[in-house]
Design a protein around this motif. Structure first.
Motif, PDB file in Angstrom:
ATOM      1  N   LYS A  42       0.831  -1.212   0.000  1.00 18.30           N
ATOM      2  CA  LYS A  42       0.000   0.000   0.000  1.00 18.30           C
ATOM      3  C   LYS A  42       0.862   1.257   0.000  1.00 18.30           C
ATOM      4  N   GLN A  43       2.022   1.199   0.656  1.00 17.91           N
ATOM      5  CA  GLN A  43       2.878   2.376   0.743  1.00 17.91           C
ATOM      6  C   GLN A  43       3.679   2.629  -0.527  1.00 17.91           C
ATOM      7  N   ILE A  44       4.072   1.578  -1.248  1.00 16.25           N
ATOM      8  CA  ILE A  44       5.015   1.774  -2.351  1.00 16.25           C
ATOM      9  C   ILE A  44       4.581   1.107  -3.652  1.00 16.25           C
ATOM     10  N   GLY A  45       3.583   0.262  -3.624  1.00 16.09           N
ATOM     11  CA  GLY A  45       3.186  -0.506  -4.803  1.00 16.09           C
ATOM     12  C   GLY A  45       2.756   0.320  -5.995  1.00 16.09           C
ATOM     13  N   ASN A  46       2.277   1.524  -5.776  1.00 16.24           N
ATOM     14  CA  ASN A  46       1.836   2.383  -6.877  1.00 16.24           C
ATOM     15  C   ASN A  46       2.850   3.462  -7.233  1.00 16.24           C
ATOM     16  N   TYR A  47       4.053   3.357  -6.698  1.00 17.01           N
ATOM     17  CA  TYR A  47       5.091   4.360  -6.981  1.00 17.01           C
ATOM     18  C   TYR A  47       5.381   4.393  -8.480  1.00 17.01           C
ATOM     19  N   GLU A  48       5.425   5.580  -9.052  1.00 15.90           N
ATOM     20  CA  GLU A  48       5.642   5.748 -10.492  1.00 15.90           C
ATOM     21  C   GLU A  48       6.893   6.563 -10.807  1.00 15.90           C
ATOM     22  N   LYS A  65       4.117  -9.978  -2.306  1.00 20.38           N
ATOM     23  CA  LYS A  65       2.755 -10.373  -2.701  1.00 20.38           C
ATOM     24  C   LYS A  65       2.782 -11.780  -3.292  1.00 20.38           C
ATOM     25  N   ALA A  66       3.818 -12.054  -4.073  1.00 20.73           N
ATOM     26  CA  ALA A  66       3.965 -13.389  -4.656  1.00 20.73           C
ATOM     27  C   ALA A  66       4.169 -14.437  -3.552  1.00 20.73           C
ATOM     28  N   LYS A  67       5.026 -14.113  -2.612  1.00 22.92           N
ATOM     29  CA  LYS A  67       5.325 -15.057  -1.538  1.00 22.92           C
ATOM     30  C   LYS A  67       4.089 -15.364  -0.694  1.00 22.92           C
ATOM     31  N   HIS A  68       3.343 -14.344  -0.344  1.00 21.81           N
ATOM     32  CA  HIS A  68       2.213 -14.515   0.570  1.00 21.81           C
ATOM     33  C   HIS A  68       0.899 -14.840  -0.136  1.00 21.81           C
ATOM     34  N   GLY A  69       0.881 -14.775  -1.453  1.00 25.05           N
ATOM     35  CA  GLY A  69      -0.351 -15.035  -2.195  1.00 25.05           C
ATOM     36  C   GLY A  69      -0.724 -16.510  -2.206  1.00 25.05           C
ATOM     37  N   ALA A  70      -1.981 -16.768  -2.425  1.00 22.04           N
ATOM     38  CA  ALA A  70      -2.476 -18.145  -2.469  1.00 22.04           C
ATOM     39  C   ALA A  70      -2.678 -18.646  -3.891  1.00 22.04           C
ATOM     40  N   ASN A  71      -3.022 -17.762  -4.800  1.00 20.52           N
ATOM     41  CA  ASN A  71      -3.318 -18.132  -6.174  1.00 20.52           C
ATOM     42  C   ASN A  71      -2.015 -18.271  -6.974  1.00 20.52           C
ATOM     43  N   PRO A  72      -1.712 -19.467  -7.492  1.00 22.05           N
ATOM     44  CA  PRO A  72      -0.460 -19.674  -8.226  1.00 22.05           C
ATOM     45  C   PRO A  72      -0.282 -18.742  -9.434  1.00 22.05           C
ATOM     46  N   LEU A  73      -1.362 -18.438 -10.128  1.00 19.46           N
ATOM     47  CA  LEU A  73      -1.243 -17.546 -11.281  1.00 19.46           C
ATOM     48  C   LEU A  73      -0.899 -16.127 -10.841  1.00 19.46           C
ATOM     49  N   ASN A  74      -1.510 -15.661  -9.768  1.00 16.21           N
ATOM     50  CA  ASN A  74      -1.189 -14.332  -9.247  1.00 16.21           C
ATOM     51  C   ASN A  74       0.232 -14.287  -8.688  1.00 16.21           C
ATOM     52  N   LYS A  75       0.657 -15.384  -8.065  1.00 16.90           N
ATOM     53  CA  LYS A  75       2.027 -15.453  -7.555  1.00 16.90           C
ATOM     54  C   LYS A  75       3.019 -15.285  -8.709  1.00 16.90           C
ATOM     55  N   LEU A  76       2.768 -15.984  -9.803  1.00 16.22           N
ATOM     56  CA  LEU A  76       3.653 -15.901 -10.963  1.00 16.22           C
ATOM     57  C   LEU A  76       3.621 -14.501 -11.571  1.00 16.22           C
ATOM     58  N   ASN A  78       2.973 -11.711 -10.045  1.00 17.62           N
ATOM     59  CA  ASN A  78       3.653 -10.780  -9.143  1.00 17.62           C
ATOM     60  C   ASN A  78       5.170 -10.952  -9.154  1.00 17.62           C
ATOM     61  N   ILE A  79       5.660 -12.181  -9.275  1.00 17.39           N
ATOM     62  CA  ILE A  79       7.119 -12.356  -9.324  1.00 17.39           C
ATOM     63  C   ILE A  79       7.669 -11.826 -10.648  1.00 17.39           C
ATOM     64  N   LYS A  80       6.889 -11.925 -11.714  1.00 18.80           N
ATOM     65  CA  LYS A  80       7.307 -11.327 -12.990  1.00 18.80           C
ATOM     66  C   LYS A  80       7.408  -9.812 -12.865  1.00 18.80           C
ATOM     67  N   LYS A  81       6.431  -9.197 -12.206  1.00 16.37           N
ATOM     68  CA  LYS A  81       6.482  -7.749 -11.995  1.00 16.37           C
ATOM     69  C   LYS A  81       7.679  -7.382 -11.121  1.00 16.37           C
ATOM     70  N   ALA A  82       7.902  -8.150 -10.077  1.00 18.27           N
ATOM     71  CA  ALA A  82       9.046  -7.882  -9.201  1.00 18.27           C
ATOM     72  C   ALA A  82      10.347  -7.931  -9.996  1.00 18.27           C
ATOM     73  N   THR A  83      10.485  -8.934 -10.836  1.00 19.66           N
ATOM     74  CA  THR A  83      11.693  -9.073 -11.659  1.00 19.66           C
ATOM     75  C   THR A  83      11.871  -7.863 -12.567  1.00 19.66           C
ATOM     76  N   ARG A  84      10.785  -7.435 -13.191  1.00 18.55           N
ATOM     77  CA  ARG A  84      10.850  -6.279 -14.087  1.00 18.55           C
ATOM     78  C   ARG A  84      11.250  -5.012 -13.325  1.00 18.55           C
ATOM     79  N   TYR A  85      10.650  -4.803 -12.156  1.00 21.21           N
ATOM     80  CA  TYR A  85      10.975  -3.606 -11.380  1.00 21.21           C
ATOM     81  C   TYR A  85      12.390  -3.661 -10.804  1.00 21.21           C
TER      82      TYR A  85
END
Length: 170
Positions: A42-48, A65-76, A78-85
């Motif tokens: 919430k504090q940094i996820g929308n930083y542009e 978010k990927a680590k704590h998420g339950a949905n495997p597709l959302n986890k994947l 989110n980790i793709k977004k993390a990698t990109r950022y």
């Protein structure tokens, strides 16, 4: 033109308002706490903006978010977004050891079979070199301690690398 100015003003103001030590602490606590991970997002996820360290914390928020998420597709996703950022953060500030540590820690904990751990060896070397040169390396005392402790606990280090870590005095 007014929109461009307001966007620039907001970005500068947002960076000034961001408390890096507080983000650092929250990132550390969020590793094992879903609520803290959500608060970090919430504090940094929308930083542009284009401040490397803040982009890295945004990446870290997505990784958590990927680590704590339950949905495997959302986890994947989110980790793709993390990698990109993380890639963006390193491009913006390639010598920042805190950014490199965050990327290392996330990639090191990401299953290798996903293919998102390509910088582990590179970042590990930079971190060990930085710790060997501490306090003249660019590490703050806090990030040096966190990186050293993490590497001592989780790194598959050679005997020589373990000696470097043991010699870091904070």
């Amino acid at each position: 033109m007014l929109l461009t100015f307001l966007s620039f003003f907001y970005t500068v103001f947002a960076v000034q308002e961001t408390n890096i030590p507080a983000l650092r602490q929250l990132f550390y606590e969020a590793r094992d706490n879903d609520d803290k991970a959500e608060l970090l997002f919430k504090q940094i996820g929308n930083y542009e903006g284009r401040e490397g360290i803040l982009v890295a914390y945004k990446a870290g928020a997505y990784a958590l978010k990927a680590k704590h998420g339950a949905n495997p597709l959302n986890k994947l996703k989110n980790i793709k977004k993390a990698t990109r950022y993380f890639s963006e953060a390193v491009q913006l500030d390639p010598d920042n050891l805190e950014i490199r540590f965050m990327r290392y820690a996330v990639e090191d904990q990401t299953p290798g079979s996903l293919g998102y751990s390509e910088h582990v060896a590179e970042d590990k070397k930079l971190l060990l070199d930085g710790l060997a040169l501490y306090p003249k390396s660019g590490f703050t005392p806090e990030t040096a301690r966190i990186a050293r402790d993490y590497l001592q606990q989780y790194c598959k280090c050679s005997e020589q690398e373990k000696q470097i870590l043991q010699q870091v005095k904070l």
